[in-house]
Design a protein around this motif. Structure first.
Motif, PDB file in Angstrom:
ATOM      1  N   MET A 184      66.637 -30.031  41.383  1.00 41.51           N
ATOM      2  CA  MET A 184      67.284 -30.397  40.535  1.00 41.51           C
ATOM      3  C   MET A 184      66.185 -30.979  39.304  1.00 41.51           C
ATOM      4  O   MET A 184      66.319 -31.369  38.317  1.00 41.51           O
ATOM      5  N   GLY A 185      64.997 -30.981  40.145  1.00 36.59           N
ATOM      6  CA  GLY A 185      63.591 -31.488  39.150  1.00 36.59           C
ATOM      7  C   GLY A 185      63.431 -30.562  37.998  1.00 36.59           C
ATOM      8  O   GLY A 185      63.924 -29.441  37.929  1.00 36.59           O
ATOM      9  N   GLY A 186      62.589 -30.861  37.292  1.00 34.16           N
ATOM     10  CA  GLY A 186      62.296 -30.157  35.867  1.00 34.16           C
ATOM     11  C   GLY A 186      61.493 -28.805  36.484  1.00 34.16           C
ATOM     12  O   GLY A 186      61.207 -27.751  35.342  1.00 34.16           O
ATOM     13  N   ASN A 187      60.789 -28.731  37.416  1.00 35.38           N
ATOM     14  CA  ASN A 187      60.256 -27.440  38.132  1.00 35.38           C
ATOM     15  C   ASN A 187      60.976 -26.628  38.526  1.00 35.38           C
ATOM     16  O   ASN A 187      60.551 -25.546  39.092  1.00 35.38           O
ATOM     17  N   SER A 188      62.288 -26.724  38.928  1.00 32.89           N
ATOM     18  CA  SER A 188      63.006 -25.721  39.612  1.00 32.89           C
ATOM     19  C   SER A 188      63.262 -24.560  38.520  1.00 32.89           C
ATOM     20  O   SER A 188      63.973 -24.908  37.328  1.00 32.89           O
ATOM     21  N   PRO A 189      63.545 -23.434  38.908  1.00 40.19           N
ATOM     22  CA  PRO A 189      63.526 -22.559  38.191  1.00 40.19           C
ATOM     23  C   PRO A 189      65.227 -22.191  37.643  1.00 40.19           C
ATOM     24  O   PRO A 189      66.105 -22.525  38.534  1.00 40.19           O
ATOM     25  N   PRO A 190      65.425 -21.692  36.492  1.00 40.88           N
ATOM     26  CA  PRO A 190      66.753 -21.348  36.155  1.00 40.88           C
ATOM     27  C   PRO A 190      67.324 -20.262  37.001  1.00 40.88           C
ATOM     28  O   PRO A 190      66.618 -19.571  37.275  1.00 40.88           O
ATOM     29  N   GLU A 191      68.709 -20.254  37.233  1.00 46.39           N
ATOM     30  CA  GLU A 191      69.280 -19.063  38.081  1.00 46.39           C
ATOM     31  C   GLU A 191      69.192 -17.737  37.306  1.00 46.39           C
ATOM     32  O   GLU A 191      68.901 -17.024  38.169  1.00 46.39           O
ATOM     33  N   SER A 192      69.116 -17.658  36.121  1.00 49.76           N
ATOM     34  CA  SER A 192      69.385 -16.491  35.373  1.00 49.76           C
ATOM     35  C   SER A 192      67.916 -15.936  35.169  1.00 49.76           C
ATOM     36  O   SER A 192      67.648 -14.796  34.662  1.00 49.76           O
TER      37      SER A 192
ATOM     38  N   SER B 205      54.446 -15.485  32.470  1.00 50.01           N
ATOM     39  CA  SER B 205      55.080 -14.593  33.549  1.00 50.01           C
ATOM     40  C   SER B 205      53.978 -14.403  34.557  1.00 50.01           C
ATOM     41  O   SER B 205      54.236 -14.268  35.785  1.00 50.01           O
ATOM     42  N   THR B 206      52.815 -14.200  34.319  1.00 51.32           N
ATOM     43  CA  THR B 206      51.699 -13.740  35.106  1.00 51.32           C
ATOM     44  C   THR B 206      51.315 -14.860  35.995  1.00 51.32           C
ATOM     45  O   THR B 206      51.323 -14.757  37.196  1.00 51.32           O
ATOM     46  N   VAL B 207      51.313 -16.235  34.945  1.00 51.26           N
ATOM     47  CA  VAL B 207      50.618 -17.262  35.975  1.00 51.26           C
ATOM     48  C   VAL B 207      51.994 -17.732  36.903  1.00 51.26           C
ATOM     49  O   VAL B 207      51.703 -18.067  37.974  1.00 51.26           O
ATOM     50  N   ASN B 208      53.160 -17.664  36.497  1.00 48.22           N
ATOM     51  CA  ASN B 208      54.317 -18.144  37.193  1.00 48.22           C
ATOM     52  C   ASN B 208      54.476 -17.158  38.285  1.00 48.22           C
ATOM     53  O   ASN B 208      54.893 -17.552  39.081  1.00 48.22           O
ATOM     54  N   LEU B 209      54.355 -16.008  38.271  1.00 39.90           N
ATOM     55  CA  LEU B 209      54.386 -15.012  39.560  1.00 39.90           C
ATOM     56  C   LEU B 209      53.588 -15.404  40.322  1.00 39.90           C
ATOM     57  O   LEU B 209      53.690 -15.223  41.556  1.00 39.90           O
ATOM     58  N   ARG B 210      52.164 -15.454  39.994  1.00 43.67           N
ATOM     59  CA  ARG B 210      51.150 -15.823  41.091  1.00 43.67           C
ATOM     60  C   ARG B 210      51.379 -17.185  41.695  1.00 43.67           C
ATOM     61  O   ARG B 210      51.035 -17.153  43.072  1.00 43.67           O
TER      62      ARG B 210
ATOM     63  N   ARG C 299      60.223 -29.862  31.355  1.00 39.55           N
ATOM     64  CA  ARG C 299      59.910 -31.155  30.754  1.00 39.55           C
ATOM     65  C   ARG C 299      58.569 -30.469  29.809  1.00 39.55           C
ATOM     66  O   ARG C 299      58.159 -29.489  29.712  1.00 39.55           O
ATOM     67  N   SER C 300      57.831 -31.485  29.448  1.00 35.10           N
ATOM     68  CA  SER C 300      56.710 -31.224  28.562  1.00 35.10           C
ATOM     69  C   SER C 300      55.583 -30.525  29.127  1.00 35.10           C
ATOM     70  O   SER C 300      55.343 -30.497  30.511  1.00 35.10           O
ATOM     71  N   GLN C 301      54.861 -29.707  28.392  1.00 37.16           N
ATOM     72  CA  GLN C 301      53.693 -28.879  28.895  1.00 37.16           C
ATOM     73  C   GLN C 301      52.564 -29.802  29.465  1.00 37.16           C
ATOM     74  O   GLN C 301      52.113 -29.194  30.667  1.00 37.16           O
ATOM     75  N   THR C 302      52.413 -30.748  29.014  1.00 32.85           N
ATOM     76  CA  THR C 302      51.192 -31.788  29.555  1.00 32.85           C
ATOM     77  C   THR C 302      51.517 -32.235  30.855  1.00 32.85           C
ATOM     78  O   THR C 302      50.865 -32.161  31.956  1.00 32.85           O
ATOM     79  N   LEU C 303      52.684 -32.532  31.016  1.00 25.24           N
ATOM     80  CA  LEU C 303      53.295 -33.078  32.490  1.00 25.24           C
ATOM     81  C   LEU C 303      53.086 -31.790  33.495  1.00 25.24           C
ATOM     82  O   LEU C 303      52.664 -32.257  34.467  1.00 25.24           O
ATOM     83  N   TRP C 304      53.782 -30.768  32.919  1.00 24.44           N
ATOM     84  CA  TRP C 304      53.501 -29.651  33.828  1.00 24.44           C
ATOM     85  C   TRP C 304      52.382 -29.112  34.377  1.00 24.44           C
ATOM     86  O   TRP C 304      51.892 -28.846  35.308  1.00 24.44           O
ATOM     87  N   GLU C 305      51.229 -29.329  33.362  1.00 20.37           N
ATOM     88  CA  GLU C 305      49.921 -28.760  33.430  1.00 20.37           C
ATOM     89  C   GLU C 305      49.241 -29.710  34.673  1.00 20.37           C
ATOM     90  O   GLU C 305      48.330 -29.562  35.298  1.00 20.37           O
ATOM     91  N   HIS C 306      49.487 -31.311  34.324  1.00 13.08           N
ATOM     92  CA  HIS C 306      49.049 -32.173  35.161  1.00 13.08           C
ATOM     93  C   HIS C 306      49.348 -32.044  36.564  1.00 13.08           C
ATOM     94  O   HIS C 306      48.683 -32.080  37.474  1.00 13.08           O
ATOM     95  N   GLU C 307      50.757 -31.777  36.797  1.00  9.90           N
ATOM     96  CA  GLU C 307      51.251 -31.620  38.265  1.00  9.90           C
ATOM     97  C   GLU C 307      50.850 -30.197  38.866  1.00  9.90           C
ATOM     98  O   GLU C 307      50.731 -30.202  40.001  1.00  9.90           O
ATOM     99  N   ASN C 308      50.580 -29.056  38.185  1.00  5.92           N
ATOM    100  CA  ASN C 308      49.973 -27.929  38.554  1.00  5.92           C
ATOM    101  C   ASN C 308      48.663 -27.656  38.449  1.00  5.92           C
ATOM    102  O   ASN C 308      48.138 -26.615  38.375  1.00  5.92           O
ATOM    103  N   ALA C 309      47.795 -28.532  37.911  1.00  7.01           N
ATOM    104  CA  ALA C 309      46.247 -28.269  37.923  1.00  7.01           C
ATOM    105  C   ALA C 309      45.439 -27.697  38.799  1.00  7.01           C
ATOM    106  O   ALA C 309      44.970 -26.794  38.542  1.00  7.01           O
TER     107      ALA C 309
END
Length: 193
Positions: free
Chosen positions: A1-9, A22-27, A35-45
């Motif tokens: 349910m978090g902001g990092n879970s992929p949508p079903e479709s 797509s390339t980064v996500n696939l790897r 959520r915001s881009q900054t927060l996503w980059e911080h969590e996945n740095a």
């Protein structure tokens, strides 16, 4: 349910409107953030840094392989034999239809001069004409740079160019000591006439 879970479709391999994630996500196995881009980059740095490092290693490997391929015998303007250590670079001057080619040949040995060397050019005779396409090189004293000039005339008015190959050979041998490929510029002199 978090902001990092992929949508079903959403397919992780597909591109969004920007086509960049797509390339980064696939790897990384990550979905595009809600959520915001900054927060996503911080969590996945850490994962993003790993992907960057792997891409950098691949780029360095490709550059090293291309360098090794260029150093294969008789394909680079530096000889690989210790008997005849030569180096050559070529300068093309002019806008056409006549170009001046200046070959700078250098003997890189410690103290042995190079003698009985021939210079030959291979080119498409329907595109170019040369006054001196085959000649004997002077004796090359170690450490000195020898400029050798010749002229090439472009015969085509179609705005096309080709490669001219330069071979440095030892007299009596068919295998070149040194080869250079000159990517000739398009002749602008004929196009303007």
């Amino acid at each position: 349910m978090g902001g990092n879970s992929p949508p079903e479709s959403r397919d992780l391999g597909s591109k969004d409107a920007s086509g960049s994630h797509s390339t980064v996500n696939l790897r990384l196995g990550l979905a595009w953030p809600r959520r915001s881009q900054t927060l996503w980059e911080h969590e996945n740095a850490v994962a993003m840094h790993r992907v960057f490092q792997m891409d950098l290693y691949r780029l360095r490997l490709m550059a090293a392989r291309a360098y090794v391929k260029a150093l294969e015998p008789s394909l680079a303007p530096i000889t690989s034999t210790l008997q005849e250590p030569l180096k050559m670079n070529v300068v093309v001057q002019g806008i056409g239809p006549t170009f001046k080619l200046t070959l700078h040949i250098q003997n890189t040995s410690a103290g042995r001069p190079s003698i009985n060397l021939l210079v030959s050019f291979l080119y498409d005779q329907s595109l170019y004409a040369m006054k001196r396409a085959f000649f004997k090189a002077p004796m090359l004293v170690p450490g000195l740079n020898y400029p050798i000039e010749t002229f090439v005339e472009c015969l085509s008015d179609k705005g096309i160019s080709d490669v001219i190959k330069v071979f440095v050979l030892r007299e009596g041998q068919s295998m070149p000591l040194l080869t250079a490929h000159i990517n000739m510029p398009v002749s602008e002199g004929l196009a303007a006439a």
